[in-house]
Design a protein around this motif. Structure first.
Motif, short mmCIF file in Angstrom:
data_model
loop_
_atom_site.label_atom_id
_atom_site.label_comp_id
_atom_site.label_asym_id
_atom_site.label_seq_id
_atom_site.Cartn_x
_atom_site.Cartn_y
_atom_site.Cartn_z
N ASN A 275 0.30 -16.19 0.49
CA ASN A 275 0.53 -14.78 0.21
C ASN A 275 1.83 -14.34 0.88
O ASN A 275 1.88 -14.08 2.07
N ILE A 276 2.89 -14.29 0.07
CA ILE A 276 4.20 -13.85 0.53
C ILE A 276 4.67 -12.79 -0.45
O ILE A 276 4.68 -13.02 -1.65
N THR A 277 5.06 -11.64 0.07
CA THR A 277 5.50 -10.55 -0.81
C THR A 277 6.92 -10.14 -0.45
O THR A 277 7.37 -10.33 0.68
N SER A 278 7.61 -9.57 -1.43
CA SER A 278 8.96 -9.06 -1.17
C SER A 278 9.07 -7.63 -1.63
O SER A 278 8.43 -7.22 -2.59
N VAL B 192 12.99 -7.31 2.00
CA VAL B 192 12.06 -7.65 3.07
C VAL B 192 11.00 -8.57 2.50
O VAL B 192 10.36 -8.25 1.50
N ILE B 193 10.83 -9.71 3.14
CA ILE B 193 9.80 -10.67 2.73
C ILE B 193 8.77 -10.72 3.85
O ILE B 193 9.10 -11.01 4.99
N ALA B 194 7.53 -10.40 3.49
CA ALA B 194 6.44 -10.42 4.46
C ALA B 194 5.56 -11.64 4.22
O ALA B 194 5.11 -11.88 3.10
N CYS B 195 5.37 -12.41 5.26
CA CYS B 195 4.54 -13.62 5.19
C CYS B 195 3.16 -13.27 5.72
O CYS B 195 2.99 -13.10 6.93
N GLN B 196 2.20 -13.14 4.84
CA GLN B 196 0.85 -12.79 5.25
C GLN B 196 0.00 -14.05 5.40
O GLN B 196 -0.98 -14.24 4.68
N ILE B 197 0.43 -14.88 6.34
CA ILE B 197 -0.29 -16.10 6.67
C ILE B 197 -0.42 -16.16 8.18
O ILE B 197 0.39 -15.59 8.91
N GLU B 198 -1.47 -16.82 8.65
CA GLU B 198 -1.70 -16.88 10.09
C GLU B 198 -0.91 -18.00 10.77
O GLU B 198 -0.44 -17.83 11.88
N GLU C 127 7.69 -23.36 -1.56
CA GLU C 127 7.57 -23.08 -2.99
C GLU C 127 7.45 -21.58 -3.27
O GLU C 127 7.96 -21.08 -4.26
N ALA C 128 6.77 -20.86 -2.38
CA ALA C 128 6.57 -19.43 -2.57
C ALA C 128 7.81 -18.62 -2.21
O ALA C 128 8.11 -17.61 -2.86
N ILE C 129 8.54 -19.05 -1.20
CA ILE C 129 9.66 -18.24 -0.72
C ILE C 129 10.95 -18.49 -1.51
O ILE C 129 11.77 -17.58 -1.66
N HIS C 130 11.11 -19.67 -2.05
CA HIS C 130 12.37 -19.98 -2.74
C HIS C 130 12.70 -18.99 -3.86
O HIS C 130 13.83 -18.49 -3.91
N PRO C 131 11.77 -18.67 -4.76
CA PRO C 131 12.13 -17.71 -5.82
C PRO C 131 12.46 -16.31 -5.29
O PRO C 131 13.21 -15.56 -5.92
N LEU C 132 11.94 -15.97 -4.12
CA LEU C 132 12.19 -14.65 -3.55
C LEU C 132 13.57 -14.54 -2.91
O LEU C 132 14.11 -13.44 -2.79
N ILE D 220 15.36 -9.81 5.19
CA ILE D 220 14.60 -9.65 6.42
C ILE D 220 13.29 -10.39 6.21
O ILE D 220 12.57 -10.13 5.24
N LEU D 221 12.98 -11.31 7.10
CA LEU D 221 11.73 -12.06 7.03
C LEU D 221 10.81 -11.52 8.12
O LEU D 221 11.06 -11.70 9.31
N ASN D 222 9.77 -10.81 7.69
CA ASN D 222 8.82 -10.20 8.61
C ASN D 222 7.73 -11.22 8.93
O ASN D 222 6.96 -11.61 8.05
N LEU D 223 7.66 -11.63 10.19
CA LEU D 223 6.72 -12.67 10.62
C LEU D 223 5.57 -12.10 11.44
O LEU D 223 4.94 -12.83 12.21
N SER D 224 5.26 -10.84 11.29
CA SER D 224 4.26 -10.18 12.13
C SER D 224 2.86 -10.76 12.02
O SER D 224 2.07 -10.67 12.96
N GLU D 225 2.52 -11.38 10.89
CA GLU D 225 1.18 -11.93 10.70
C GLU D 225 1.04 -13.36 11.21
O GLU D 225 -0.07 -13.87 11.36
#
Length: 113
Positions: free
Chosen positions: A2-5, A14-20, A32-37, A45-50
């Motif tokens: 689950n990665i959203t932009s 802003v790309i948020a990585c919703q993984i633990e 694979e998920a981040i390359h198209p974004l 900006i890569l938000n790594l808060s999760e």
């Protein structure tokens, strides 16, 4: 994976990585998920808060993202690292390689300077 932009203020993405965890078990899916974004973006900006844990495979994946963005004269900023992830970046001296900000707002402001 689950990665959203989201596009903020013009052309900053802003790309948020919703993984633990970002580790050997999911690094391939991450790439694979981040390359198209990121493929057509220059201000990211890569938000790594999760993310609570990153291993060497995860660090390698982040370095790969940085190289790809820098290769086209783009700019990648990391933000909102958890205490454990921040400690790892400092231990591995990755804080000298990546632009790291406390918050997403701080990273966004850095693009306008």
């Amino acid at each position: 994976m689950n990665i959203t932009s989201t596009i903020l203020q013009g052309d900053v993405v802003v790309i948020a990585c919703q993984i633990e965890n970002l580790d050997a078990s999911n690094v391939k899916s991450f790439k694979e998920a981040i390359h198209p974004l990121i493929k057509d973006q220059n201000k990211i900006i890569l938000n790594l808060s999760e993310i609570k844990f990153i291993d060497s495979s995860g660090l390698g994946a982040l370095i790969s993202v940085l190289r790809e963005v820098n290769g086209r004269s783009g700019n990648l900023k990391l933000c909102s690292l958890t205490r454990a992830v921040r400690a790892l970046f400092e231990l591995m001296r990755m804080n000298r390689i990546f632009n790291i900000f406390e918050s997403q707002d701080d990273a966004l402001k850095a693009f306008s300077v």
